[in-house]
Design an enzyme around this catalytic site. Structure first.
Site, PDB file in Angstrom:
ATOM      1  N   GLY A  48       0.589  -1.085   0.023  1.00  9.99           N
ATOM      2  CA  GLY A  48       0.042   0.039   0.054  1.00  9.99           C
ATOM      3  C   GLY A  48       0.667   1.291   0.048  1.00  9.99           C
ATOM      4  CD  GLU A 103       1.398   0.869   6.731  1.00  7.02           C
ATOM      5  OE1 GLU A 103       1.133   1.229   5.451  1.00  7.02           O
ATOM      6  OE2 GLU A 103       1.648  -0.125   7.363  1.00  7.02           O
ATOM      7  CG  ASP A 104      -1.460   2.278   2.591  1.00  9.53           C
ATOM      8  OD1 ASP A 104      -1.014   1.804   3.798  1.00  9.53           O
ATOM      9  OD2 ASP A 104      -2.084   1.587   1.852  1.00  9.53           O
ATOM     10  CG  ASP A 107      -8.474   0.139   9.409  1.00  7.89           C
ATOM     11  OD1 ASP A 107      -9.242   0.239  10.233  1.00  7.89           O
ATOM     12  OD2 ASP A 107      -8.729  -0.215   8.428  1.00  7.89           O
ATOM     13  CE  LYS A 135     -10.629   3.394   7.252  1.00  8.62           C
ATOM     14  NZ  LYS A 135     -11.001   1.699   6.697  1.00  8.62           N
ATOM     15  CG  PHE A 156     -13.304  -0.891   2.311  1.00  6.78           C
ATOM     16  CD1 PHE A 156     -13.252  -1.062   0.984  1.00  6.78           C
ATOM     17  CD2 PHE A 156     -12.588  -1.631   3.147  1.00  6.78           C
ATOM     18  CE1 PHE A 156     -12.126  -1.948   0.390  1.00  6.78           C
ATOM     19  CE2 PHE A 156     -11.447  -2.526   2.769  1.00  6.78           C
ATOM     20  CZ  PHE A 156     -11.444  -2.701   1.410  1.00  6.78           C
ATOM     21  CB  VAL A 157     -10.684   4.735   1.977  1.00  6.03           C
ATOM     22  CG1 VAL A 157     -12.042   5.602   2.680  1.00  6.03           C
ATOM     23  CG2 VAL A 157      -9.761   4.286   2.911  1.00  6.03           C
ATOM     24  CG  ASP A 163      -5.802  -3.800  -1.845  1.00  6.87           C
ATOM     25  OD1 ASP A 163      -5.370  -3.603  -0.764  1.00  6.87           O
ATOM     26  OD2 ASP A 163      -5.904  -5.095  -2.092  1.00  6.87           O
ATOM     27  NE  ARG A 169      -2.275  -3.007  -3.853  1.00 14.66           N
ATOM     28  CZ  ARG A 169      -2.267  -3.381  -2.496  1.00 14.66           C
ATOM     29  NH1 ARG A 169      -2.033  -2.416  -1.724  1.00 14.66           N
ATOM     30  NH2 ARG A 169      -2.465  -4.798  -2.211  1.00 14.66           N
TER      31      ARG A 169
END
Ligand code: PRP
Length: 183
Positions: A48, A103-104, A107, A135, A156-157, A163, A169
């Site tokens: 990611g 990091e992307d 969560d 988040k 959910f993004v 992805d 992605r």
């Protein structure tokens, strides 16, 4: 890929590619200032973080090196499983290096919580985190993050490296995936 290319699959665009590029430039400038006189090693978490790593580095004005790790957490579902294991380790020794993990998204925080204790045991000179998205409502572990691009709702993004089942992605914007896609 732009949001318009997959419009039917998306509920809402949260951040456009321009907004994301502007924020990455701000974070890059902050890192440049914070680490003046010290060379940073960026560690990207595959897959990611690929997009954020590439954009962040190019927005920085200092010399920087990069390396990669791969860690399993989600699989193809929409929830963290809590299963964390190293699929690919670093190629370089990080002892006495100034490390920023890139990091992307954070969560639940389970992935980074594990990764940070693993990396800390290798005795870097310093160890910080940059994440493009976070988040806050999904947090299960408290992970100290120095650089955050945007805080986002617990939806959910996809896009910017994130992805669903391997797709989206390459979407340049960050968008909420429409429930019919994963229901
Ligand atoms: C995503 C993301 C983080 C992790 C965050 O990776 O890139 O590594 O989940 O979730 P957490 O805070 O709940 O642990 P994923 O496992 O989906 O793999 P990918 O990067 O290859 O998409």
């Amino acid at each position: 890929m732009d949001a318009a290319d997959v419009m039917d699959d998306l509920s809402e665009v949260l951040f456009t590619s321009d907004q994301i590029a502007d924020r990455i430039a701000e974070v890059a400038a902050q890192i440049d200032a914070d680490y003046e006189g010290r060379e940073v090693l960026l560690i990207g978490v595959l897959n990611g973080a690929v997009m954020v790593m590439a954009d962040l580095q190019r927005a920085m004005r200092s010399h920087v090196e990069m390396d990669w790790m791969a860690i399993s957490s989600y699989g193809s579902g929409t929830q963290s499983s809590g299963v964390v294991r190293i699929l690919k380790d670093l190629s370089v020794d990080i002892e006495d290096r100034h490390v920023i993990v890139v990091e992307d998204i954070i969560d639940t925080g389970l992935t980074l919580s594990y990764l940070m204790s693993n990396l800390a045991s290798r005795n870097p000179a310093s160890l910080e985190i940059m994440t493009m998205f976070r988040k806050p409502e999904a947090a299960e572990m408290d992970v100290p993050v120095r650089y955050v691009g945007f805080e986002i709702p617990n939806k959910f993004v996809v896009g910017v490296g994130l992805d669903y089942a391997g797709r989206y992605r390459n979407l340049k914007d960050l968008a909420i995936l429409a429930p019919h896609v994963y229901a």
